[in-house]
Design an enzyme around this catalytic site. Structure first.
Site, PDB file in Angstrom:
ATOM      1  CE  LYS A   1      43.699  39.357  30.680  1.00  0.00           C
ATOM      2  NZ  LYS A   1      42.950  40.001  29.588  1.00  0.00           N
TER       3      LYS A   1
ATOM      4  CB  SER B   1      42.069  37.040  27.686  1.00  0.00           C
ATOM      5  OG  SER B   1      42.311  38.441  27.665  1.00  0.00           O
TER       6      SER B   1
ATOM      7  CB  SER C   1      39.954  40.498  27.081  1.00  0.00           C
ATOM      8  OG  SER C   1      40.259  39.857  25.874  1.00  0.00           O
TER       9      SER C   1
END
Length: 581
Positions: free
Chosen positions: A143, A218, A242
């Protein structure tokens, strides 16, 4: 002209002028951001060209390469074949580079190529068999916020551009020491405070299972890439679901670990220092076995040596491998957000399968859920009234996925309080959000909030233990929302955010798919409050027949091994129920 009329005239003329001046000021404040973004977009384009060039060079070294056969291998088999040298490091890396680029073309999920992977591959090839780690030769994705030396960790924000990391995040160092090959970074929503996946730098990521849907956030880029096998293992972060929301929306597996079980050193974020709500790192993968292997690799002694604030707690195989029947609590609704028909059905199906397999299944209800959400969780991320966040966004372009939230944060405090009072009875959840966005006010109030969170955690644990539970089964937020709707039905994330407040380890396991009947039953959805979030929720999830439906598997803090054992049980039972693909 009467004095009163004159003042009214001045007001009528002055307000539009002030609005125009404010718009002009915002535009000029955003100029630095506008100047940085084209450069970042150009760097990404060049990086992905380098990625394609490396894939081509590796392909020339492996002319008989069959990527499909490699991409279909589960992680445990891939690792075994790499260790036994049945597959070359080049063939595996090439396969994933090529596939990741294809997936990116479809859904826009990559933000950067980590070109150092070519050099790392050469270093790994020189290792003796005894020196090879648990993830030897495994290509992995990261990420965006995970620091990687020489690369930006943007969080989708202009202020973070052109500030390459001086060193790798601790987790990245440990993964590399275990032989993993990080090869790409993936997209996120601006500020990470959304479960959509869009920012002004890299744009919107689409759900690969349905392009009208968001992959979640996210860690949305990770979810999208893994869903289409452009990666076999990825690292995400979880501050409010997330890791788990993208896993749920994209039909993959994700694990939110207990805070401080894994190092968070070297992970970027727009607001550091928050304590009331815990943000953690966690892996995403295509099955539970992969999560287990990843956690075994991460919980090596390297983690503690590189970050002494993380306790040395190696993976407890005896807990994971136990076959003793479990005592499982479950609930279909958290009492704050009415679940979608598929969410409730997933819990009913899974609890029935667990009971039939010899486990005890006991009904559970969340204690004081309104208090937990409205008085504790909503105050956690914005204890400073949003001042730090606004500072980081200064001069930036605000993405549509967080525009509504940022507009509320920017309201003057007296107006937030007034609106909270006005909305107290007509829209109580929005009223409480506005109260939370006002901030706690003083250090004393902040300490009181921290104490209240600890007390609620103990209250929850006491109820858990009064029922003598081992684990808890809960709905996971799904199916995937239509793009733009996470901001319109944000209260529904209560199913996920509760466990950031409690700081419990939680895994997501896909167990079913949305049926036509689930879709039809949405017609009768009312919600518990009748507010805008309730009204928007059915529209958010509509059009999802065939999309994944998951459940959450929850354990007490520091019990990741038990959580994974429960996840494995659920995975096995639901896969057997569905039969072979």
């Amino acid at each position: 002209m009467m004095p009163g009329m004159a003042w009214l005239l001045y007001l009528l003329l002055g307000l539009p002028l002030l609005a125009l001046m404010r718009t002009a000021l915002l535009f000029w404040q955003q100029v630095p951001a506008r100047n940085k973004i084209p450069g970042a977009q150009k760097r990404r384009k060049l990086a992905l060209q380098d990625m394609a060039a490396l894939a081509q060079r590796l392909r020339q070294q492996e002319p008989r390469l069959d990527p499909k056969a490699i991409l279909e291998l589960p992680l445990l088999k891939l690792v075994q074949k790499l260790r036994d040298e049945e597959l070359s490091l080049e063939s595996v890396l090439c396969s994933y580079l090529e596939e990741a680029l294809k997936v990116h073309q479809e859904v826009n999920c990559l933000t950067d190529f980590l070109g150092e992977c070519e050099e790392q591959l050469q270093v790994l090839k020189k290792l003796k068999k005894s020196e090879r780690g648990l993830l030897y030769g495994v290509p992995i994705s990261l990420k965006d916020p995970f620091d990687y030396m020489g690369h930006d960790s943007t969080c989708g924000m202009a202020q973070f551009l052109e500030k390459p990391a001086a060193q790798d995040a601790v987790i990245v160092k440990v993964l590399k020491a275990q032989g993993a090959i990080p090869f790409a970074k993936t997209n996120i929503p601006q500020t990470l405070l959304s479960f959509d996946c869009s920012n002004p730098i890299y744009g919107q990521t689409l759900n690969p299972l349905n392009s009208k849907k968001t992959p979640g956030g996210s860690s949305g880029g990770e979810g999208a890439l893994l869903a289409k096998r452009g990666s076999i293992l990825g690292m995400g972060t979880d501050g409010g679901g997330s890791v788990r929301i993208p896993a749920s929306f994209c039909g993959v597996y994700g694990l939110r670990t207990t805070g401080y079980r894994l190092s968070y050193s070297g992970v970027a974020g727009p607001v550091k220092g928050r304590k009331a709500v815990t943000t953690v790192a966690g892996p995403l993968a295509q099955d539970v076995d992969s999560l287990v292997l990843c956690l075994k690799a991460l919980l090596s002694e390297d983690m503690h040596q590189l970050d002494p604030t993380v306790p040395f707690m190696p993976f407890r195989e005896e807990v994971y491998s136990s076959n003793q029947p479990l005592r499982i609590g479950y609930y279909e609704s958290d009492g704050y957000t009415q679940p979608s028909p598929s969410m409730a059905r997933a819990v009913r199906l899974t609890s029935m399968l667990l009971q039939n397999a010899g486990h005890q299944v006991i009904s559970f209800s969340i204690p004081r859920i309104e208090y937990a959400m409205d008085q504790l969780y909503k105050k956690g991320p914005f204890s400073d009234g949003g001042a730090t966040l606004l500072e980081k966004l200064k001069g930036d372009i605000v993405d549509p996925c967080i525009k509504g939230l940022i507009s509320l944060v920017r309201l003057p405090d007296p107006l937030k309080c007034f609106l909270a009072w006005i909305l107290k009875y007509t829209n109580p959840r929005l009223s409480k959000l506005l109260e939370g966005l006002h901030g706690v006010g003083t250090p004393k109030k902040l300490w009181e909030l921290h104490a209240a969170v600890e007390e609620y955690q103990q209250e929850f644990i006491a109820k858990w233990r009064s029922l003598d539970l081992d684990v808890l089964l809960a709905p996971s937020l799904d199916p995937a929302f239509n793009i733009g709707y996470p901001a319109k039905a944000g209260e529904s994330s209560s199913y996920m955010t509760l466990y950031n407040l409690l700081d419990f380890p939680v895994g997501v396991v896909p167990v079913s798919t949305v049926t036509a009947q689930d879709e039809e039953e949405l017609t009768f959805y009312k919600g518990y409050y009748g507010d805008s979030s309730d009204r928007n929720f059915p529209e958010a999830v509509r059009g999802s027949v065939g999309l994944p439906v998951a459940v959450q598997c929850i354990a007490l803090p520091w019990e990741e091994e038990l959580c994974l054992r429960f996840m494995k049980e659920v995975e096995t039972l639901t896969k057997n129920e569905r039969g072979p693909k």
